[in-house]
Each structure stands twice: as C-alpha cells, then as structure tokens.
Design a protein around this motif. Structure first.
Motif, mmCIF file in Angstrom:
data_model
loop_
_atom_site.group_PDB
_atom_site.id
_atom_site.type_symbol
_atom_site.label_atom_id
_atom_site.label_comp_id
_atom_site.label_asym_id
_atom_site.label_seq_id
_atom_site.Cartn_x
_atom_site.Cartn_y
_atom_site.Cartn_z
ATOM 1 N N GLU A 67 62.843 -12.838 14.797
ATOM 2 C CA GLU A 67 62.171 -13.207 13.559
ATOM 3 C C GLU A 67 61.854 -14.696 13.578
ATOM 4 O O GLU A 67 62.533 -15.485 14.246
ATOM 5 N N VAL A 68 60.828 -15.086 12.821
ATOM 6 C CA VAL A 68 60.462 -16.483 12.611
ATOM 7 C C VAL A 68 60.043 -16.650 11.148
ATOM 8 O O VAL A 68 59.640 -15.679 10.508
ATOM 9 N N PRO A 69 60.100 -17.873 10.606
ATOM 10 C CA PRO A 69 59.772 -18.057 9.196
ATOM 11 C C PRO A 69 58.289 -18.313 8.911
ATOM 12 O O PRO A 69 57.939 -19.066 8.015
ATOM 13 N N TRP A 70 57.417 -17.691 9.675
ATOM 14 C CA TRP A 70 55.987 -17.688 9.375
ATOM 15 C C TRP A 70 55.391 -16.491 10.111
ATOM 16 O O TRP A 70 56.022 -15.916 11.005
ATOM 17 N N GLN A 71 54.185 -16.092 9.742
ATOM 18 C CA GLN A 71 53.552 -14.946 10.397
ATOM 19 C C GLN A 71 52.952 -15.404 11.717
ATOM 20 O O GLN A 71 51.792 -15.805 11.803
ATOM 21 N N ILE A 72 53.731 -15.290 12.760
ATOM 22 C CA ILE A 72 53.354 -15.829 14.065
ATOM 23 C C ILE A 72 52.185 -15.070 14.671
ATOM 24 O O ILE A 72 51.342 -15.661 15.361
ATOM 25 N N TYR A 73 52.088 -13.755 14.442
ATOM 26 C CA TYR A 73 50.948 -12.939 14.858
ATOM 27 C C TYR A 73 50.521 -12.052 13.686
ATOM 28 O O TYR A 73 51.350 -11.721 12.829
ATOM 29 N N PRO A 74 49.268 -11.611 13.662
ATOM 30 C CA PRO A 74 48.866 -10.662 12.616
ATOM 31 C C PRO A 74 49.707 -9.391 12.586
ATOM 32 O O PRO A 74 49.890 -8.784 11.519
ATOM 33 N N ALA A 75 50.237 -8.973 13.736
ATOM 34 C CA ALA A 75 51.017 -7.732 13.797
ATOM 35 C C ALA A 75 52.411 -7.865 13.193
ATOM 36 O O ALA A 75 53.053 -6.854 12.891
ATOM 37 N N THR A 76 52.913 -9.082 13.026
ATOM 38 C CA THR A 76 54.259 -9.235 12.481
ATOM 39 C C THR A 76 54.237 -9.013 10.973
ATOM 40 O O THR A 76 53.247 -9.278 10.291
ATOM 41 N N VAL A 77 55.358 -8.526 10.462
ATOM 42 C CA VAL A 77 55.434 -8.098 9.062
ATOM 43 C C VAL A 77 56.606 -8.794 8.376
ATOM 44 O O VAL A 77 57.555 -9.247 9.039
ATOM 45 N N PRO A 78 56.562 -8.898 7.041
ATOM 46 C CA PRO A 78 57.680 -9.527 6.325
ATOM 47 C C PRO A 78 59.000 -8.817 6.607
ATOM 48 O O PRO A 78 59.087 -7.586 6.616
ATOM 49 N N ALA A 79 60.027 -9.640 6.853
ATOM 50 C CA ALA A 79 61.359 -9.099 7.138
ATOM 51 C C ALA A 79 62.378 -9.548 6.098
ATOM 52 O O ALA A 79 63.578 -9.360 6.291
ATOM 53 N N GLY A 80 61.913 -10.153 5.000
ATOM 54 C CA GLY A 80 62.809 -10.614 3.941
ATOM 55 C C GLY A 80 63.143 -12.081 4.089
ATOM 56 O O GLY A 80 63.172 -12.629 5.190
#
Length: 289
Positions: free
Chosen positions: A247-260
């Motif tokens: 996980e990272v604290p920004w949307q690193i790729y369009p495919a990544t989704v919120p994880a809380g």
C-alpha cells in the motif's frame, strides 16, 4: 551523468514545480489538515506504526529532523505527539506555510522550518549529532540525484544511537505507470536502474487531478533498493529493519483502489510491493577521530 548537487537545471526545475504545487496542495482535500488543528496527526498508518514502534513510550523529549518536509504536516503531527522538530525543504512557499501553520497551532517553540536544498543542509543547520530521529517519508529520494550524500547527511545529524525512519514508494513500483497493461494494470515504462534522471514534462498533480501545473518539467531518479541500503551502510548506519508493503498513501496507478485511512493498494492479487520501509541506527558512540 554528473550532477552538481548544489544547483543547476535539475534543482531549478524541481523547485519551480514544487513551489507551484504548494497552493494546489493547500487547497486540496488530499492534504486535509483539520486533524492537526484538533491536536492530532495526519501520518499515514505505515509511518504512524513505524514511529510508534521506535518510541513506544511516546515522543516527549524526542528531537526530530524532517528533511524534504513539504509544508510540514507530518512534521507537525510528530510535534503534536510531543516531539520537537526541525523541518527542511527547498521550497520557499512550503517553508513559509509550515512556519505559519506552526504559529497557528501554537507550537512554534517546538517546530522550526528551514529553507534549503537537502545537499546544503549542513550550511544552514549546523547541528551535527543533535537529533534522536531523522524522519523522511513519501516522495523524497526520487527527487535526489545522489543517495550516498543523502545518507551521509542523515548520519551527520543523528545522535549516537539515533535512528532514521524512512518510508517511500518501492523502486520496483516506479518502473511501471499508467493503465496500458493487461486488464488496465500499469505497464512497464521506466528502467529499474539507469545512469541519470528521467526528465519529464507532466502537468498532472497527484493531489488534484483537475489542475495543470505550468512548471511541468521535473528531473527524477530511481534508486534501486541495494543502492539505498548500501548508501546507508556506507554512511556508518546499521540497518535494523527493512520491510516491503503493498500500500501507499496516494493512488500510484489508476488500477489501485482505496484501502482505508488514505492508503491505496491492489484490488485483488498483490502484483508487486508498492512501498519500502527502512529503520537504520547510528553507532551508540561516535567514531574515534
């Protein structure tokens, strides 16, 4: 490629880019500072847990140096938790806002922000061996041409037994970008290791997708994991902890989704790690001259 660490096009372009980002970020919901105003923290869960593990008794009396601090929200989170801190950043507007915010929060006696290129830090902040913790996270060394000098600077500031806490995007993750891979996944676009920077023209900003940055030219470097670890060891620090996270604290790729809690991760399979975390410590006694 040889780069002048004290100046040149790379520094001018990157600083102009980040100067312009400051008002964009201040106006964005991405940098919500309301928790700071209520005496709390905006630290992401990885950094929050990492610092708590280093100081289980709390941060009272802990002196922190935060290089590349932007406008100091994470720095002030540590101060709200009891630390005293010095933040360092090369952007004049960011440093001005950080000092203004410290005054607004009533913590200016324990939070000071200094404007300087990281490689000039020792010229403006001549306090060797005076910090219990050097804290640096998210979007830092990718803007720096030389991690060996970065590591030496960190080691110079740490007290005997002091620690570095470092978290950032995983260098492997920076090989990929966009959504041109199968199923909308990112595709391979940058080499993992190269001699020199990627010089990019990108007007986009991660905090506000609708803004176009005028000073769009940036110089960015990928530093492989072995290069970072070797630089820290060669500076005299001991690696205490290394971890990879998905996980990272920004949307690193369009495919990544919120994880809380403001974090983003893969929607299903863990395709590759997205971030790294390192704790390194200074010797418990200074070296014999």
């Amino acid at each position: 490629m040889t780069v002048d660490l004290r100046g040149g096009d790379w520094l001018d372009d990157n600083r102009a880019n980040w100067d312009e980002r400051v008002p964009v970020h201040l106006a964005s919901t991405f940098y919500d500072r309301s928790p700071l105003r209520s005496g709390g923290s905006v630290l992401d869960p990885i950094a929050r847990a990492g610092v708590a593990g280093l100081f289980p008794g709390g941060l009272e009396g802990v002196r922190v140096l935060h290089p590349q601090c932007h406008f100091g929200s994470d720095t002030l989170s540590l101060v709200n938790a009891g630390a005293s801190a010095v933040g360092l950043d090369f952007s004049g507007p960011a440093v001005a806002e950080a000092n203004r915010m410290a005054a607004e929060l009533g913590v200016a006696e324990r939070a000071r922000f200094v404007e300087a290129n990281l490689y000039d830090a020792r010229l403006v902040l001549p306090e060797p061996g005076s910090f219990d913790l050097v804290f640096t996270t998210w979007g830092t060394i990718g803007w720096l041409p030389d991690v060996a000098e970065w590591a030496r600077t960190i080691a110079w500031y740490l007290k005997p037994g002091g620690r570095l806490y470092f978290a950032d995007g995983h260098p492997v993750a920076f090989v990929f970008a966009g959504d041109g891979g199968p199923g909308g996944l990112p595709s391979m676009q940058f080499p993992y290791s190269k001699d020199g920077p990627d010089v990019l023209e990108d007007p986009n900003d991660y905090a506000d997708r609708d803004v176009a940055i005028e000073h769009a030219k940036t110089w960015e470097w990928i530093h492989p994991v072995d290069e970072v670890l070797s630089a820290l060891r060669d500076s005299g620090l001991t690696i205490e902890h290394f971890a990879e996270h998905y996980e990272v604290p920004w949307q690193i790729y369009p495919a990544t989704v919120p994880a809380g809690e403001g974090m983003y991760g893969w929607p299903a399979e863990r395709w590759l790690p997205l971030s790294i975390e390192i704790v390194a410590s200074a010797p418990t006694s200074p070296p014999v001259e």
